[in-house]
Design an enzyme around this catalytic site. Structure first.
Site, short mmCIF file in Angstrom:
data_model
loop_
_atom_site.label_atom_id
_atom_site.label_comp_id
_atom_site.label_asym_id
_atom_site.label_seq_id
_atom_site.Cartn_x
_atom_site.Cartn_y
_atom_site.Cartn_z
N PHE A 155 41.43 41.57 29.69
CA PHE A 155 40.81 41.47 29.36
C PHE A 155 39.22 41.92 28.89
O PHE A 155 38.60 41.96 28.34
CB PHE A 155 40.93 39.73 28.42
CG PHE A 155 39.83 38.47 29.46
CD1 PHE A 155 38.93 38.65 28.14
CD2 PHE A 155 40.65 38.05 30.71
CE1 PHE A 155 37.88 37.58 29.96
CE2 PHE A 155 40.10 37.35 31.26
CZ PHE A 155 38.60 36.96 30.91
N LYS A 179 49.84 48.84 29.26
CA LYS A 179 49.81 48.09 27.93
C LYS A 179 48.47 46.99 28.41
O LYS A 179 48.12 46.26 29.51
CB LYS A 179 50.74 46.73 29.16
CG LYS A 179 52.03 45.32 28.75
CD LYS A 179 50.87 44.45 28.41
CE LYS A 179 50.50 43.38 29.59
NZ LYS A 179 49.37 42.68 29.06
N GLU A 182 46.81 41.18 26.37
CA GLU A 182 47.31 40.25 24.60
C GLU A 182 45.82 39.26 24.43
O GLU A 182 45.70 38.87 23.02
CB GLU A 182 48.26 39.70 24.95
CG GLU A 182 47.96 38.31 25.67
CD GLU A 182 48.23 38.45 26.78
OE1 GLU A 182 48.51 37.03 28.10
OE2 GLU A 182 48.25 39.29 27.38
N SER A 232 43.85 39.41 37.67
CA SER A 232 43.63 38.03 38.12
C SER A 232 44.29 39.12 39.84
O SER A 232 45.83 39.38 40.13
CB SER A 232 44.65 36.80 37.95
OG SER A 232 45.83 36.84 37.66
N CYS A 287 34.99 41.12 37.76
CA CYS A 287 35.35 41.07 38.88
C CYS A 287 33.70 42.03 39.76
O CYS A 287 34.57 41.42 41.31
CB CYS A 287 36.29 42.25 39.17
SG CYS A 287 36.38 43.95 39.14
N GLU A 386 38.14 32.17 42.88
CA GLU A 386 37.13 33.03 41.77
C GLU A 386 37.24 32.10 40.62
O GLU A 386 38.55 31.55 39.99
CB GLU A 386 37.79 34.33 41.69
CG GLU A 386 37.60 35.18 39.92
CD GLU A 386 37.95 35.76 39.88
OE1 GLU A 386 37.24 37.26 39.58
OE2 GLU A 386 39.49 36.35 40.36
#
Length: 486
Positions: A155, A179, A182, A232, A287, A386
């Protein structure tokens, strides 16, 4: 073409057409600055994935035979189209992600940089040859596309990371199923739409929206031969293990806990500014964010005081506001997760700046102000996990030896930064630190497109990195031919 229904339910893009997903459910796409739902993402099923795979397989048989120079020429046209659409794409990113318009423009530029580099594919895909490996025997290595490949993108960079993948998968002759997250699918859908508007053949790139069911279908489908993933740590490990079990080539880019070591000889003004930008830009949702400062005791008090002062002065607000430095988080659920770390952390470490104070100023949207903790230790979850939000932890150490030791204890090894004026210290840090991307007085050591991206340990699952020569290697396979003529 349009990607949205009257009811703002997004469509999949399969075989060159916008099509309705077979999914019964949807997930909301929010504007994080207002909390409003701006679209609905269909949660596609395995049947949707299967339809995309069939379109990709048919397209691949034609596309792989197109000379690489012609595939590269299409990217030149795409490059010019992206440049024209730069500001529109950035505004779309800010709307669905929430990051500042300046950050969104920088993101688009880093994606464009990748497309620029991919136009060099005719050279980068060249093989090797030796005329006489033995008497009358020659050997030649050729690169070929893999087939149908998949990419699952996150995202937090809905333009940059798809543009790290799309041009390379395409120019090396593969057919791609994408993909997108979402949570931020709209920018990615627009990127694919633009690529088809400049002439990409139908079926070469397909988009399937969705969440876990779509991911599982991509990982299990026997005709998908390689999977690229960014997200993640928990999901990256799952993707890597599952796809590898099905015999696929995998690269899964994972979490991070990037440390910035500050020595006593660091030039503090640019160091403070750099740490604040790296820690709180993009809401800390990247990240490469600096989440831990490792301060040598001689300057720790001054450093913490100046970091706290700078954090308090950061302008919080919508990404469309001029001069905004700290933008909202992606979802309310994510904000609650970040808040849980702050609540636990204040019982263990010294809370210097409390970002929760900003929430009362923004009754709408998913805002959280900059938070700074001092005297954090490696035994705390603040240091270990994280957080992916605007939370900065300061760990105090005696010297560079202890700084390196503390940093290398982390399970993550994505990026690490050293602030110093000592070439000797910089050389030692470079040699001994365990991180895939290292900065010396560089706040966010993100490599440019022609250098590889990737971390170590739990920050990356795979062998071949992203960008540079690595990405060509990932999306191609080699054949070495031995020839003798009588």
């Amino acid at each position: 073409m349009t990607m949205v229904h009257e009811k703002t339910v997004l469509k999949n893009f399969i075989g060159g057409r916008w099509v309705d997903a077979e999914a019964a459910g949807t997930a909301p796409v929010y504007n994080p600055a207002t909390g409003e739902v701006i679209a609905e993402t269909p949660l596609s099923t395995a049947a949707d994935v299967a339809r995309a795979v069939e379109a990709a397989k048919a397209a691949y048989e034609r596309w792989r035979k197109v000379p690489v120079i012609k595939r590269a020429r299409l990217l030149y046209a795409y490059l010019e189209r992206l440049r024209r659409e730069r500001e529109a794409l950035a505004r779309m990113i800010t709307t669905e992600h929430g990051k500042s318009l300046a950050d969104a423009l920088a993101e688009v530029d880093r994606g464009i940089e990748s497309v620029e580099h991919a136009t060099a594919a005719p050279t980068l895909m060249m093989g090797d040859a030796l005329a006489e490996v033995a008497e009358g025997l020659e050997q030649t290595t050729y690169r070929y596309p893999l087939g149908v490949v998949a990419s699952i993108t996150p995202f937090n960079f809905p333009a940059m990371i798809p543009l790290w993948v799309i041009p390379w998968a395409v120019v090396t002759g593969n057919a791609l199923i994408l993909k997108p997250s979402e949570q931020t699918p709209m920018t990615t859908l627009r990127l694919v739409e633009l690529l088809h508007e400049v002439g990409l053949p139908d079926g070469v790139v397909n988009v399937v929206n969705g969440a876990k069911e779509a991911v599982d279908a991509l990982l299990a489908h026997p005709d998908i031969v390689a999977v690229n993933f960014t997200g993640s740590q928990k999901t990256a490990a799952y993707v890597y293990e599952t796809a590898a079990r099905y015999g696929k080539r995998v690269q899964a880019f994972s979490g991070a806990k990037n440390h910035a070591v500050v020595l006593e000889d660091a030039v503090l003004a640019p160091t403070i500014d750099g740490i604040l930008r790296a820690a709180f830009g993009n809401g800390g949702q990247r990240c490469m964010a600096t989440s831990v400062v490792v301060a040598v005791e001689g300057i720790a008090d001054d450093l913490v005081e100046r970091l706290a002062d700078g954090a308090r002065k950061l302008k919080v607000g919508s990404g469309f506001e001029e001069g905004v430095e700290l933008t909202p988080l992606i979802r309310e659920e994510h904000r609650r997760r970040v808040l849980s770390y702050i609540e636990e952390g204040e019982k263990q470490a010294r809370l210097v700046v409390d970002g929760r104070e900003a929430m009362s100023r923004f009754p709408r949207g998913f805002y959280l102000g900059a938070t700074v903790f001092d005297r954090v230790t490696p035994e705390m979850r603040l240091w270990q996990e994280e957080i992916f939000g605007p939370v900065l932890s300061v760990v105090r150490v005696r010297d560079l030896d202890e700084a390196i030791a503390v940093t290398n204890r982390s399970r993550y090894a994505n990026g690490a930064i050293l602030y110093t004026q000592s070439g000797k210290a910089a050389r030692r840090f470079r040699e001994e630190i365990d991180a895939g991307m290292v900065g010396i007085n560089v706040n966010i050591p993100l490599p440019v497109a022609f250098f590889p991206f990737g971390g170590h340990k739990d920050s990356f699952y795979g062998v071949i990195g992203e960008n540079g020569k690595d990405i060509v290697q990932f999306f191609t396979r080699k054949k070495t031919v031995s020839s003798r003529w009588f």
